[in-house]
Design a protein around this motif. Structure first.
Motif, PDB file in Angstrom:
ATOM      1  N   PHE A   7      -7.898   0.140   2.693  1.00  0.00           N
ATOM      2  CA  PHE A   7      -8.589  -0.518   3.799  1.00  0.00           C
ATOM      3  C   PHE A   7      -8.545  -2.042   3.648  1.00  0.00           C
ATOM      4  N   TYR A  35       5.895  -4.241  12.455  1.00  0.00           N
ATOM      5  CA  TYR A  35       5.449  -2.850  12.372  1.00  0.00           C
ATOM      6  C   TYR A  35       4.993  -2.281  13.716  1.00  0.00           C
ATOM      7  N   SER A  51      -2.196  -6.889   5.925  1.00  0.00           N
ATOM      8  CA  SER A  51      -1.202  -5.831   5.777  1.00  0.00           C
ATOM      9  C   SER A  51       0.216  -6.409   5.594  1.00  0.00           C
ATOM     10  N   SER A  52       1.196  -5.843   6.265  1.00  0.00           N
ATOM     11  CA  SER A  52       2.579  -6.309   6.084  1.00  0.00           C
ATOM     12  C   SER A  52       2.901  -7.530   6.948  1.00  0.00           C
ATOM     13  N   LYS A  53       1.943  -7.973   7.704  1.00  0.00           N
ATOM     14  CA  LYS A  53       2.196  -9.109   8.609  1.00  0.00           C
ATOM     15  C   LYS A  53       2.225 -10.439   7.829  1.00  0.00           C
ATOM     16  N   MET A  76       0.823  -1.206   0.000  1.00  0.00           N
ATOM     17  CA  MET A  76       0.000   0.000   0.000  1.00  0.00           C
ATOM     18  C   MET A  76       0.854   1.251   0.000  1.00  0.00           C
ATOM     19  N   LEU A 118      -5.188  -3.436   4.710  1.00  0.00           N
ATOM     20  CA  LEU A 118      -5.061  -3.429   6.169  1.00  0.00           C
ATOM     21  C   LEU A 118      -5.859  -4.575   6.797  1.00  0.00           C
ATOM     22  N   MET A 119      -7.064  -4.781   6.276  1.00  0.00           N
ATOM     23  CA  MET A 119      -7.973  -5.789   6.848  1.00  0.00           C
ATOM     24  C   MET A 119      -7.556  -7.218   6.513  1.00  0.00           C
TER      25      MET A 119
END
Lengths: 87, 242
Positions: free
Chosen positions: B93, B121, B100-102, B83, B96-97
């Motif tokens: 959004f 993060y 994300s970067s995880k 993103m 993120l939902m």
């Protein structure tokens, strides 16, 4: 002996004079009246409130509380840091 | 060595053999979409400013691809699309939902399934955070996703008891892996639905020609769920302030 008595009288007299206090002196108040102020953290504080409200609103739409999922903390942080960049 | 011990050893050996012979590996590509979120665009009088912003977030959300790679010992889940971090308005959004970067790792062993999130993060450095197994409620409803018969399972809000998530899993893929920190169902999760987000399998590759390589994170500090909660509350005290 006479000399000794005179010396004692002299010391006593000077001690009395030094401790003497005028009743006309006004008492100086050292305590100032406290002024109540609300803490304001400026733009950063606004960003916290804004990012927090946004996160709570998103969680509410799903039917959850932000504590229910770690994802909400990341959403909060992303929006907070994004907002802070604009300060 | 008595007869009982020999029997026990044979039983354990057979168990291990069966466990390791079930060697399906593969890759599932999902599509994450927040189009449902548009149904939640609301006009609230009391939170007009915030609501307007949230509505915009939903409208600007773009679909994201996520990947789950797995073998008989481990699975790895991550979102593909990056993103744009330059502008707060450009935050996707859906990204993120959907993680994300995880990265999410779920381990399969004789002792059962365990799951960790690799997060670099939130707390400023990388941690492997323990994920607890969700309290699933299994249903009889079925549907087919990508040619696989799936069964429904749900999660409820612990306080309100309302359904917060619906998952569809296929026992035909005999692993308890899933999407993000959602695991522990008797089959692979191929779809999840939340009010504002849907993640559905669009490509299921089992035993592909190219070998599935999963790089397990090493030398990263592990945090139990309890330790993480304490650290999170310390780091984000302003968020938890009532």
């Amino acid at each position: 002996m006479k000399k000794l008595i005179l010396a004692v009288v002299f010391v006593f007299a000077t001690g009395t004079m030094m401790n003497a206090n005028s009743s006309n002196e006004k008492e100086i108040k050292s305590v100032k009246n406290a002024v109540e102020t609300e803490e304001y953290f400026g733009c950063a504080g606004d960003c916290v409130r804004w990012a927090r409200s946004t996160t709570f609103e998103i969680a509410e739409d799903i039917g959850e509380h932000p504590n229910d999922d770690d994802m909400y903390m990341e959403i909060y942080m992303r929006y907070y840091t994004g907002c802070l960049r604009g300060c | 060595m008595n007869k009982k011990n020999i029997n026990l050893l044979i039983f354990l050996f057979l168990n291990l053999t069966v466990f390791h012979s079930q060697n399906i590996e593969g890759r599932i590509t999902y599509l994450a979409s927040a189009k449902n979120a548009l149904n939640y665009v609301q006009n609230k009088k009391d939170k007009k400013h915030i609501r307007k912003h949230v509505n915009e977030i939903y409208k600007k959300a773009k679909d994201v691809e996520v990947v789950l790679k797995f073998n008989n010992l481990i699975s790895e889940y991550y979102a593909v699309k990056k993103m744009d971090l330059r502008n707060k308005e450009e935050f996707n959004f859906t990204y993120l939902m959907s993680g994300s970067s995880k990265k999410y790792y779920t381990y399969n062993s004789i002792m059962g399934y365990k799951s960790n999130t690799l997060d670099c993060y939130l707390l400023g450095e990388c941690f492997l955070i323990e994920n607890l197994i969700p309290e699933w409620e299994l249903k009889q409803d079925t549907k087919t996703i990508g040619g696989f018969l799936c069964y429904k399972a749900i999660l409820r809000n612990k306080k309100t008891k309302k359904i917060t998530l619906e998952a569809w899993y296929s026992p035909k893929i005999p692993y308890n892996y899933g999407i993000m920190d959602l695991y522990g169902l008797p089959g692979m999760i191929l779809e999840i639905n939340k009010n504002t987000l849907t993640i559905t399998a669009i490509k299921i590759e089992l035993n592909p020609i190219e070998k599935i390589i999963i790089k397990e994170p090493k030398k990263i500090k592990k945090l139990s769920r309890k330790e993480f909660e304490i650290l999170k509350r310390k780091s984000f005290s302003e968020f938890y302030k009532k």
